[in-house]
Design an enzyme around this catalytic site. Sequence first.
Site, PDB file in Angstrom:
ATOM      1  N   ARG A   1      30.943  28.780  13.546  1.00 58.87           N
ATOM      2  CA  ARG A   1      30.063  29.561  14.156  1.00 58.87           C
ATOM      3  C   ARG A   1      30.889  29.543  15.568  1.00 58.87           C
ATOM      4  NH1 ARG A   1      24.002  27.165  13.448  1.00 58.87           N
ATOM      5  NH2 ARG A   1      24.039  27.838  10.975  1.00 58.87           N
TER       6      ARG A   1
ATOM      7  N   ASN B   1      30.976  35.566   8.166  1.00 54.86           N
ATOM      8  CA  ASN B   1      31.589  36.526   9.335  1.00 54.86           C
ATOM      9  C   ASN B   1      32.421  35.933  10.124  1.00 54.86           C
ATOM     10  OD1 ASN B   1      29.708  38.943   8.726  1.00 54.86           O
ATOM     11  ND2 ASN B   1      28.110  37.835   9.388  1.00 54.86           N
TER      12      ASN B   1
ATOM     13  N   HIS C   1      31.491  45.869   8.549  1.00 57.31           N
ATOM     14  CA  HIS C   1      30.065  45.325   8.665  1.00 57.31           C
ATOM     15  C   HIS C   1      29.893  44.940   9.996  1.00 57.31           C
ATOM     16  CE1 HIS C   1      26.690  42.873   7.687  1.00 57.31           C
ATOM     17  NE2 HIS C   1      27.132  41.724   8.237  1.00 57.31           N
TER      18      HIS C   1
ATOM     19  N   ARG D   1      19.795  48.256   4.375  1.00 58.69           N
ATOM     20  CA  ARG D   1      18.901  48.699   5.600  1.00 58.69           C
ATOM     21  C   ARG D   1      18.984  50.107   5.894  1.00 58.69           C
ATOM     22  NH1 ARG D   1      22.291  43.623   8.876  1.00 58.69           N
ATOM     23  NH2 ARG D   1      20.649  42.125   8.434  1.00 58.69           N
TER      24      ARG D   1
ATOM     25  N   ARG E   1      22.820  16.818   3.722  1.00 61.55           N
ATOM     26  CA  ARG E   1      22.317  18.280   3.517  1.00 61.55           C
ATOM     27  C   ARG E   1      22.725  18.714   2.025  1.00 61.55           C
ATOM     28  NH1 ARG E   1      20.882  22.522   6.728  1.00 61.55           N
ATOM     29  NH2 ARG E   1      20.457  24.414   5.405  1.00 61.55           N
TER      30      ARG E   1
ATOM     31  N   THR F   1      19.866  35.337   9.996  1.00 57.01           N
ATOM     32  CA  THR F   1      19.336  36.057   8.860  1.00 57.01           C
ATOM     33  C   THR F   1      20.064  35.581   7.651  1.00 57.01           C
ATOM     34  OG1 THR F   1      21.444  37.550   8.917  1.00 57.01           O
ATOM     35  CG2 THR F   1      19.664  38.230  10.381  1.00 57.01           C
TER      36      THR F   1
END
EC number: 1.1.1.27
Length: 381
Positions: free
Chosen positions: A148, A187, A242, A218, A106, A297
Amino acid sequence: MSWTVGILRASQRAGTVRANFLCLGMAPSPCPPAATPLGGAWAVAPASKMATVKCELMKNFTSEEPVRNSKISIVGTGSVGMACAVSILLKGLSDELALVDVDEGRLKGETMDLQHGSLFVKMPNIVSSRDYVVTANSNLVIITAGARQEKGETRLNLVQRNVAIFKLMMSSIVQYSPRCKLIVVSNPVDILTYVAWKLSAFPQNRVIGSGCNLDTARFRFLIGQRLSIHSESCHGWILGEHGDSSVPVWSGVNIAGVPLKELNLDIGTDKDPEQWKNVHKDVVASAYEIIKMKGYTYWAIGLSVADLTESILKNLRRVHPVSTRIKGLYGINEEVFLSVPCILGESGITDLIKVKLAPEEEARLQKSAKTLWDIQKELKF
């Protein structure tokens, strides 16, 4: 990447040794006489027809030393990392961009794709490697890599797995770029910014979490939609975590200096007949909605990170809601990182704006801090 082939040929004249270097790279270099064959016993690479073409094309006067004004490295070439890369390239914020990822296939593919488009962004030097040496002497390192969350996995377990990953990343980043600034995007960003700060031992001004910069964008966009005003003219802040426990500062929302709370005393509360509180609900829910529809996102966060990068590298001293250590402020005594308005410049976070919050807003910020601390205190380094 630039690939350089060096051919060394030595000859001795009048007791002096002269070395000619033929380079097939970006820097100009002396060429041998056309009649002299290339190679010989001293050759370190096979002769190339391109050497002759280059020497016929150009007359070299002097060697050129590369001058780098700024270098940005991005760790992680997933969707978010590449959105950051493209957004930074389009703004022309550095002279060199380095990419690092463990997925070699990748990484090579993304690098080639960007290199082939470098003509259009005036960025000739895009490099990559699995080895962190490629990040050496970075002014800014942006971290988008991380584990993740797996199905059914607790948030604490996810963060603990990321601590292990960050240990490997931070040791290499500190080794090769000991004076860099860090922007953590992975995150949960507030906790991982704390982790990066602990592991790097950098001063807190040089460890920055992307935090609520996007949440605030936003928020302003949605306010602007309600009022039919461009979001740039809508002034308001999302602070704290956040995530779900973020805090909308309704007491400070204004248009051209006119506080909306003066026009609607109940704005943002359950008693508000216009239900402005739904704006903040939409801010929190929007990421989940986008993920449900397209899987990830990345464009908005990429643009947000480029915005932070510009403020730092251009020393703009703009105010951004980014994640930083706020122990001792707003009645918070825990070692947590939360978003508050900060001035960003070439040293990173140069100042923190002491925003006056309404009592209920300060209470929510304290609750946000407790949410993070309950996880952080269980982490093992």
